[in-house]
Design an enzyme around this catalytic site. Structure first.
Site, mmCIF file in Angstrom:
data_model
loop_
_atom_site.group_PDB
_atom_site.id
_atom_site.type_symbol
_atom_site.label_atom_id
_atom_site.label_comp_id
_atom_site.label_asym_id
_atom_site.label_seq_id
_atom_site.Cartn_x
_atom_site.Cartn_y
_atom_site.Cartn_z
ATOM 1 N N THR A 1 1.603 -3.631 9.864
ATOM 2 C CA THR A 1 1.671 -5.052 9.508
ATOM 3 C C THR A 1 1.933 -5.858 10.777
ATOM 4 O OG1 THR A 1 3.014 -6.814 8.519
ATOM 5 C CG2 THR A 1 4.099 -4.711 8.774
ATOM 6 N N ASP B 1 3.448 -8.497 10.684
ATOM 7 C CA ASP B 1 4.740 -9.165 10.485
ATOM 8 C C ASP B 1 5.920 -8.363 11.025
ATOM 9 O OD1 ASP B 1 3.304 -11.095 9.230
ATOM 10 O OD2 ASP B 1 4.035 -10.687 7.211
ATOM 11 N N THR C 1 0.841 -1.211 0.000
ATOM 12 C CA THR C 1 0.000 0.000 0.000
ATOM 13 C C THR C 1 0.870 1.253 0.000
ATOM 14 O OG1 THR C 1 -1.680 -1.206 1.230
ATOM 15 C CG2 THR C 1 -1.836 1.187 1.287
ATOM 16 N N ARG D 1 5.803 -14.120 6.310
ATOM 17 C CA ARG D 1 6.190 -14.538 4.957
ATOM 18 C C ARG D 1 7.698 -14.492 4.763
ATOM 19 N NH1 ARG D 1 2.268 -11.351 2.950
ATOM 20 N NH2 ARG D 1 3.737 -9.711 2.415
ATOM 21 N N GLN E 1 -4.349 -14.698 14.050
ATOM 22 C CA GLN E 1 -3.321 -13.748 14.514
ATOM 23 C C GLN E 1 -3.604 -12.327 14.068
ATOM 24 O OE1 GLN E 1 0.720 -15.934 13.530
ATOM 25 N NE2 GLN E 1 -1.021 -16.778 12.453
HETATM 26 O O1 F6P Z 1 1.331 -9.415 5.671
HETATM 27 C C1 F6P Z 1 0.701 -9.974 6.767
HETATM 28 C C2 F6P Z 1 0.315 -11.372 6.528
HETATM 29 O O2 F6P Z 1 -0.264 -11.699 7.736
HETATM 30 C C3 F6P Z 1 1.397 -12.378 6.128
HETATM 31 O O3 F6P Z 1 2.176 -12.865 7.165
HETATM 32 C C4 F6P Z 1 0.586 -13.451 5.481
HETATM 33 O O4 F6P Z 1 1.359 -14.207 4.600
HETATM 34 C C5 F6P Z 1 -0.460 -12.669 4.772
HETATM 35 O O5 F6P Z 1 -0.690 -11.526 5.538
HETATM 36 C C6 F6P Z 1 -1.734 -13.399 4.532
HETATM 37 O O6 F6P Z 1 -2.584 -12.581 3.768
HETATM 38 P P1 F6P Z 1 -4.019 -12.995 3.222
HETATM 39 O O7 F6P Z 1 -5.009 -12.278 4.095
HETATM 40 O O8 F6P Z 1 -4.049 -12.481 1.831
HETATM 41 O O9 F6P Z 1 -4.175 -14.475 3.334
#
Ligand code: F6P
Length: 390
Positions: free
Chosen positions: A139, A141, A119, A185, A288
């Site tokens: 995020t 992450d 974004t 990821r 999470q």
């Molecule tokens: O970027 C945050 C995250 O939680 C990543 O760790 C994970 O791979 C991804 O989002 C999952 O996204 P989606 O909602 O598209 O499954």
């Protein structure tokens, strides 16, 4: 003179987004009397000028503790490359002229974009076109390099830690190995921190290609020495030594990302096969990302939101707020995106995890590890069956 601003949330949701929205609306209205327009579903709301809603202090009452985002979000697509179909043919179009027109028509003097790397990269590109944007990083992450922390991360770590606490009971009662796959990821922050907080016996992160033999050895050793259960936290992006990540779905273009998942099951299957110890796998997934932000994330999100309003007031467009030490600062979005903050395999936190006996699957032979890191694409499409043999 600023009199009206827009606010949008993009990318995956994250605990604390509503706390930022609330802080922006309150700081903008109480201090500057600006109008605030809520833009729904990331940049889609601006492209199609739909579901734009004025937000007053009354409208954002009661959202501080709520998970998700009242504005909606999307992590698919990019206004610079929108896929459409004309006469059955796929056509990729740049719809940013619509965004520019709508900003004009709506009379928006600035836009606060709350989002992750994808974004914020779009926000940077819009800024290059002259859009007055201010960024707020988010995020779970915690992998954005320009900020020491992102809100949502602490809550995600709490959620994963609580899951580990609960799984401990069953692991102990049934004398099992329990594998927990968490998000992450590219960066193993959630796995590393929840693993330390939850007393894990093994932690596998993307930054340290793992030797499954080391994990199995640890599980066996614990059994022989009287600890008849083991807990292993696996980041979804973890990669076996010389192998590849497990991908569930490829990226669909733009700033969209690949979907990982399955490494937990791969690790669990190998542990059971190689040790004979009954093993179960839990994938925490989006649990999470949901739920109420903890106090730390509410505070950080509020600081970010209020500080973003100050950036707008100072017309520091093209900047985003960030945390440096204990201070909220700002950085050019240009300099903030495209660089991930990864766990340092030789850093203090990893070292401390190892000091307290947590097995990270680090291969004994450092040379082997280097070969694995330098190897070709570390990502493999498909199920968790055979990433190692590739
Ligand atoms: O970027 C945050 C995250 O939680 C990543 O760790 C994970 O791979 C991804 O989002 C999952 O996204 P989606 O909602 O598209 O499954």
């Amino acid at each position: 003179m600023i009199s009206k601003i827009g606010i949008s949330t993009g990318g995956g949701d994250c605990p604390g987004l509503n706390a930022v929205i609330r802080a922006v609306v309150r700081a903008a209205q109480l201090n500057y009397r600006w109008d605030v327009i809520g833009i729904e579903d990331g940049f889609d709301g601006l492209i199609y000028a739909r579901n734009l809603k004025p937000l007053t202090v009354a409208d954002i009452r009661g959202i501080l503790h709520r998970g998700g985002t009242i504005l909606g979000t999307t992590n698919r697509g990019n206004p610079f490359e929108v896929v459409t179909y004309e006469n059955g043919k796929k056509v990729v179009k740049d719809l940013t002229p619509l965004i520019l027109d709508n900003i004009d028509v709506l009379g928006l003097d600035a836009i606060v974009c709350i989002g992750g790397d994808g974004t914020l990269s779009i926000a940077r590109d819009l800024f290059r076109l002259g859009v007055p944007v201010v960024g707020v990083p988010k995020t779970i992450d915690n992998d954005l390099s320009a900020t020491d922390l992102t809100f949502g991360f602490s809550t995600a770590v709490n959620t994963a830690t609580e899951a580990l606490d609960r799984l401990h009971s069953t692991a102990e009662s049934h004398h099992r190995a329990m594998v927990v796959e968490v998000m992450g990821r590219d960066a193993g922050w959630i796995a590393l921190e929840s693993g330390i907080a939850g007393g894990a016996d093994g932690i596998l992160i993307p930054e340290i290609p793992f030797d499954i033999g080391k994990i199995c050895h640890m599980v066996k050793r614990r059994q022989i020495t009287g600890s008849r259960f083991s807990i292993i936290v696996v980041a979804e992006g973890a990669v076996p030594l010389g192998g590849k990540q497990v991908i569930q779905a490829e990226a669909t273009g733009g700033y969209n990302h690949i979907r990982l998942g399955g490494m937990g099951h791969y690790v669990g299957r190998l542990i059971q096969e190689k040790t004979g110890i009954e093993t179960r796998v839990t994938v925490l997934g989006h649990l999470q990302r949901g739920g109420s932000p903890n106090a730390f994330d509410r505070i950080l999100a509020t600081q970010f939101g209020a500080s973003a309003v100050e950036l707008v007031a100072q017309e520091k467009f093209g900047h985003m707020v960030c945390l440096k030490g204990r201070q909220i600062e700002s950085v050019e979005i240009e300099k903030a995106v495209g660089k991930l903050k990864l766990v340092d395999p030789d850093g203090q936190k990893v070292h401390i995890a190892e000091q307290v006996g947590i097995e990270l699957g680090r291969p004994d032979n450092a040379e082997e590890e280097k070969v694995a890191e330098k190897g070709p694409a570390r990502r493999a499409r498909g199920k968790a069956e055979k990433p190692e043999e590739e």
